[in-house]
Motif scaffolding. Structure first.
Motif, PDB file in Angstrom:
ATOM      1  N   ASN A 383       0.854  -1.186   0.000  1.00 22.05           N
ATOM      2  CA  ASN A 383       0.000   0.000   0.000  1.00 22.05           C
ATOM      3  C   ASN A 383       0.890   1.236   0.000  1.00 22.05           C
ATOM      4  OD1 ASN A 383      -2.197   1.678   0.066  1.00 22.05           O
ATOM      5  ND2 ASN A 383      -2.781   1.209   2.165  1.00 22.05           N
ATOM      6  N   THR A 384       1.547   1.446  -1.126  1.00 16.50           N
ATOM      7  CA  THR A 384       2.484   2.559  -1.270  1.00 16.50           C
ATOM      8  C   THR A 384       2.218   3.318  -2.560  1.00 16.50           C
ATOM      9  OG1 THR A 384       4.064   1.024  -2.293  1.00 16.50           O
ATOM     10  CG2 THR A 384       4.382   1.517   0.047  1.00 16.50           C
ATOM     11  N   ARG A 385       2.763   4.511  -2.621  1.00 14.94           N
ATOM     12  CA  ARG A 385       2.702   5.315  -3.830  1.00 14.94           C
ATOM     13  C   ARG A 385       4.102   5.835  -4.136  1.00 14.94           C
ATOM     14  NH1 ARG A 385      -2.332   9.461  -3.517  1.00 14.94           N
ATOM     15  NH2 ARG A 385      -1.596   9.852  -5.632  1.00 14.94           N
ATOM     16  N   THR A 386       4.308   6.212  -5.369  1.00 16.43           N
ATOM     17  CA  THR A 386       5.576   6.831  -5.746  1.00 16.43           C
ATOM     18  C   THR A 386       5.503   8.324  -5.483  1.00 16.43           C
ATOM     19  OG1 THR A 386       4.826   7.218  -8.008  1.00 16.43           O
ATOM     20  CG2 THR A 386       5.976   5.156  -7.573  1.00 16.43           C
ATOM     21  N   PHE A 387       6.645   8.905  -5.161  1.00 22.23           N
ATOM     22  CA  PHE A 387       6.705  10.356  -5.088  1.00 22.23           C
ATOM     23  C   PHE A 387       6.471  10.923  -6.488  1.00 22.23           C
ATOM     24  CE2 PHE A 387       9.666   9.333  -1.476  1.00 22.23           C
ATOM     25  CZ  PHE A 387       8.794   9.753  -0.485  1.00 22.23           C
ATOM     26  N   PRO A 388       6.056  12.178  -6.582  1.00 19.47           N
ATOM     27  CA  PRO A 388       5.853  12.758  -7.909  1.00 19.47           C
ATOM     28  C   PRO A 388       7.068  12.529  -8.811  1.00 19.47           C
ATOM     29  CG  PRO A 388       5.033  14.243  -6.239  1.00 19.47           C
ATOM     30  CD  PRO A 388       5.733  13.130  -5.505  1.00 19.47           C
ATOM     31  N   GLN A 389       6.831  11.946  -9.971  1.00 26.30           N
ATOM     32  CA  GLN A 389       7.919  11.604 -10.879  1.00 26.30           C
ATOM     33  C   GLN A 389       8.279  12.811 -11.747  1.00 26.30           C
ATOM     34  OE1 GLN A 389       9.650   8.198 -11.162  1.00 26.30           O
ATOM     35  NE2 GLN A 389       9.044   8.821  -9.118  1.00 26.30           N
ATOM     36  N   VAL A 390       8.823  13.816 -11.085  1.00 22.29           N
ATOM     37  CA  VAL A 390       9.258  15.030 -11.755  1.00 22.29           C
ATOM     38  C   VAL A 390      10.653  15.377 -11.266  1.00 22.29           C
ATOM     39  CG1 VAL A 390       6.906  15.889 -12.032  1.00 22.29           C
ATOM     40  CG2 VAL A 390       8.220  16.551 -10.013  1.00 22.29           C
ATOM     41  N   ALA A 391      11.407  16.086 -12.106  1.00 21.21           N
ATOM     42  CA  ALA A 391      12.809  16.359 -11.811  1.00 21.21           C
ATOM     43  C   ALA A 391      13.003  17.260 -10.605  1.00 21.21           C
ATOM     44  CB  ALA A 391      13.477  16.987 -13.038  1.00 21.21           C
ATOM     45  N   THR A 392      12.005  18.060 -10.252  1.00 19.70           N
ATOM     46  CA  THR A 392      12.156  19.026  -9.168  1.00 19.70           C
ATOM     47  C   THR A 392      11.579  18.550  -7.838  1.00 19.70           C
ATOM     48  OG1 THR A 392      10.107  20.109  -9.867  1.00 19.70           O
ATOM     49  CG2 THR A 392      12.172  20.998 -10.744  1.00 19.70           C
ATOM     50  N   TRP A 393      11.175  17.290  -7.757  1.00 20.18           N
ATOM     51  CA  TRP A 393      10.527  16.818  -6.545  1.00 20.18           C
ATOM     52  C   TRP A 393      11.393  17.018  -5.307  1.00 20.18           C
ATOM     53  CZ3 TRP A 393       6.901  16.172  -3.349  1.00 20.18           C
ATOM     54  CH2 TRP A 393       7.042  15.338  -2.239  1.00 20.18           C
ATOM     55  N   GLN A 394      12.683  16.726  -5.385  1.00 13.60           N
ATOM     56  CA  GLN A 394      13.521  16.834  -4.194  1.00 13.60           C
ATOM     57  C   GLN A 394      13.645  18.280  -3.726  1.00 13.60           C
ATOM     58  OE1 GLN A 394      16.988  14.122  -3.806  1.00 13.60           O
ATOM     59  NE2 GLN A 394      16.536  13.569  -5.917  1.00 13.60           N
ATOM     60  N   GLN A 395      13.657  19.220  -4.656  1.00 13.98           N
ATOM     61  CA  GLN A 395      13.662  20.628  -4.273  1.00 13.98           C
ATOM     62  C   GLN A 395      12.372  20.985  -3.540  1.00 13.98           C
ATOM     63  OE1 GLN A 395      14.923  21.504  -8.633  1.00 13.98           O
ATOM     64  NE2 GLN A 395      15.156  23.424  -7.555  1.00 13.98           N
ATOM     65  N   VAL A 396      11.260  20.548  -4.102  1.00 11.15           N
ATOM     66  CA  VAL A 396       9.964  20.855  -3.491  1.00 11.15           C
ATOM     67  C   VAL A 396       9.838  20.175  -2.131  1.00 11.15           C
ATOM     68  CG1 VAL A 396       7.465  20.586  -3.744  1.00 11.15           C
ATOM     69  CG2 VAL A 396       8.860  21.269  -5.709  1.00 11.15           C
ATOM     70  N   ALA A 397      10.279  18.927  -2.035  1.00  8.26           N
ATOM     71  CA  ALA A 397      10.196  18.210  -0.766  1.00  8.26           C
ATOM     72  C   ALA A 397      11.058  18.877   0.296  1.00  8.26           C
ATOM     73  CB  ALA A 397      10.618  16.754  -0.955  1.00  8.26           C
ATOM     74  N   THR A 398      12.210  19.399  -0.103  1.00 10.71           N
ATOM     75  CA  THR A 398      13.064  20.110   0.850  1.00 10.71           C
ATOM     76  C   THR A 398      12.367  21.358   1.368  1.00 10.71           C
ATOM     77  OG1 THR A 398      15.060  19.268  -0.230  1.00 10.71           O
ATOM     78  CG2 THR A 398      15.311  21.216   1.167  1.00 10.71           C
ATOM     79  N   ARG A 399      11.690  22.080   0.480  1.00 13.88           N
ATOM     80  CA  ARG A 399      10.940  23.257   0.925  1.00 13.88           C
ATOM     81  C   ARG A 399       9.809  22.842   1.869  1.00 13.88           C
ATOM     82  NH1 ARG A 399      10.667  28.681  -0.504  1.00 13.88           N
ATOM     83  NH2 ARG A 399       9.158  29.675   0.902  1.00 13.88           N
ATOM     84  N   MET A 400       9.177  21.723   1.597  1.00 17.81           N
ATOM     85  CA  MET A 400       8.153  21.214   2.508  1.00 17.81           C
ATOM     86  C   MET A 400       8.713  21.022   3.905  1.00 17.81           C
ATOM     87  SD  MET A 400       6.120  18.273   0.427  1.00 17.81           S
ATOM     88  CE  MET A 400       4.962  18.631  -0.881  1.00 17.81           C
ATOM     89  N   GLY A 401       9.925  20.449   3.975  1.00 17.73           N
ATOM     90  CA  GLY A 401      10.544  20.225   5.275  1.00 17.73           C
ATOM     91  C   GLY A 401      10.736  21.506   6.052  1.00 17.73           C
TER      92      GLY A 401
END
Length: 433
Positions: A383-401
């Motif tokens: 019961n899992t999903r993939t993170f958004p498969q886009v090149a900028t996901w890690q940048q966005v996730a860092t901002r989320m943090g």
């Protein structure tokens, strides 16, 4: 762009793997799933020949020379060479080599951060019939699929689940929380049983915390990308995720002062904290942290993540393999990848390093099925999903943090944080071509 490597690096630095440390009783794309379809010539069953160069990140790949001995025995005319690169440098060096036309035949990727490589100019499509796509955890396979074409084959898997002090839960007379509403009472009960804080929440306030927001938003029914590939972060579901995370701190069940990621195990063993939302590698580290063989078996339990309004959803991550578009020996390369995807090979990889299989049937092997603390991770991986498969996901996730830190510390509202995340994501885009 570097792989999300902190968890794997700690696992390696600890000098302990699940396989050796569990002697227990027993690019503007939608972040939903996609159908997989190969579009390359099938690979036959004749022996592989010639040279195959393989690049991989240090860590799980360190034992590959041992794991592939059966492949080399069955294919005596093939020469497989490995180049292992420090994890933090891996993607940077791979990207440079690809740009210069000097890449390997086969490269390791990471399902949670491989989006920028998934195109026909970089990777060959997975040949028809090479593997059974339905034999893998679905979200891991889908992470390598773009426009119904698969570019990578999963190798190993991990996800997050709840790891908690079973001894304190027994003392408190409570069982693992099933829902968000159960979480705070459960954590408070662990504190009454003697823990300093109920939850050892990661306070790095970085990309990894952004992964947590993603899990919680999915559990609340959210999705970060629209069907048109536009960011959808300023939503009630993201707000709910931010508030849920902050509730651990505002309720006094977690501390914004610690532990840091590297302190999580000592805090847990000492009772300063009594639970963690973390990956399966931690199970193999706790005996060492406690300096007592068997401590884990008598003190620890695991459970799937508490469910929000849309269920108990986590993320999928791990390792995968792809064959570069300009490979000089694609036939042998795909035969090598096919070998790594076989259940027996993935079990051998588990025994050698503790890497959990991406092939579901491999979990039936007694070496893995006999580890009861892994059951929750197996359940959660389904019961899992993939993170958004886009090149900028890690940048966005860092901002989320960073934004979730402000919410957890009471410096801004969850609504304001969600708006800030949306504005930032729109400013960096998705990296779509």
């Amino acid at each position: 762009m570097p792989h999300l490597s902190r968890r794997g690096a700690l696992r390696l630095a600890a000098g302990v793997t699940l396989g050796s440390a569990l002697p227990l009783a027993g690019c503007g794309r939608d972040d939903g799933t996609a159908a997989a379809a190969g579009s390359a010539k099938p690979v036959d069953s004749s022996p592989a020949t010639g040279r195959v160069s393989v690049w991989a990140a240090q860590g799980d790949a360190d034992v590959l020379a041992k794991v592939i001995k059966p492949f080399e025995k069955a294919n005596p005319d093939v020469d497989v060479t490995f180049t292992l690169i420090p994890n933090a440098e891996y993607y940077t060096k791979l990207q440079a080599a690809i740009a210069a036309g000097k890449g390997p035949d086969v490269a390791q990727f990471f399902p949670e951060s491989q989006a920028q490589f998934l195109d026909a100019q970089t990777l060959k499509p997975v040949p028809d019939g090479l593997v059974d796509s339905g034999g893998f955890f679905k979200s891991l396979w889908d992470a390598g699929v773009v426009d119904d074409v698969a570019y990578t084959v999963p190798w190993y898997a991990y996800t997050y689940a709840l790891v908690y002090r079973a001894d304190l839960a027994k003392k408190a007379g409570v069982t693992a929380p099933a829902t968000w509403d159960d979480m705070t009472p459960f954590l408070k009960a662990l504190q009454r049983a003697g823990a300093g804080h109920g939850l050892g929440a990661d306070i790095g306030w970085d990309v990894f915390n952004g992964q947590d927001v993603a899990m919680y938003a999915w559990q609340a029914g959210g999705s970060f990308l629209s069907s048109a590939g536009k960011w959808t972060l300023d939503t009630p579901e993201t707000v709910a995720a931010l508030k849920y995370n902050a509730s651990f701190f505002t309720a006094g069940t977690a501390d914004t002062g610690g532990p840091t990621f590297l302190d999580a195990q000592p805090y847990f063993v000492s009772g300063r904290t009594a639970s963690m939302i973390t990956g399966p590698w931690v199970i193999g580290q706790l005996d060492a942290a406690a300096k007592k063989t068997g401590w884990t078996a008598s003190h620890v339990a695991t459970a799937p993540l508490p469910a929000g309004s849309s269920g108990s959803v986590s993320f999928s991550a791990g390792g995968s393999w792809g064959v570069l578009a300009d490979s000089g020996n694609a036939d042998a390369s795909w035969k090598f990848v096919r070998h790594l995807a076989q259940p027996a090979t993935q079990v051998a990889q588990y025994k050698a390093y503790g890497s959990l299989p991406a092939v579901i049937s491999a979990w039936d092997d007694s070496a893995i099925k006999g580890q009861p603390l892994l059951d929750a991770f197996f359940t959660q991986l389904k019961n899992t999903r993939t993170f958004p498969q886009v090149a900028t996901w890690q940048q966005v996730a860092t901002r989320m943090g960073k934004e979730m830190e402000a919410v957890a510390k009471g410096r801004q509202s969850a609504e304001k944080a969600a708006g800030n995340i949306q504005a930032y994501a729109e400013s960096v885009g998705t990296g779509s071509k």
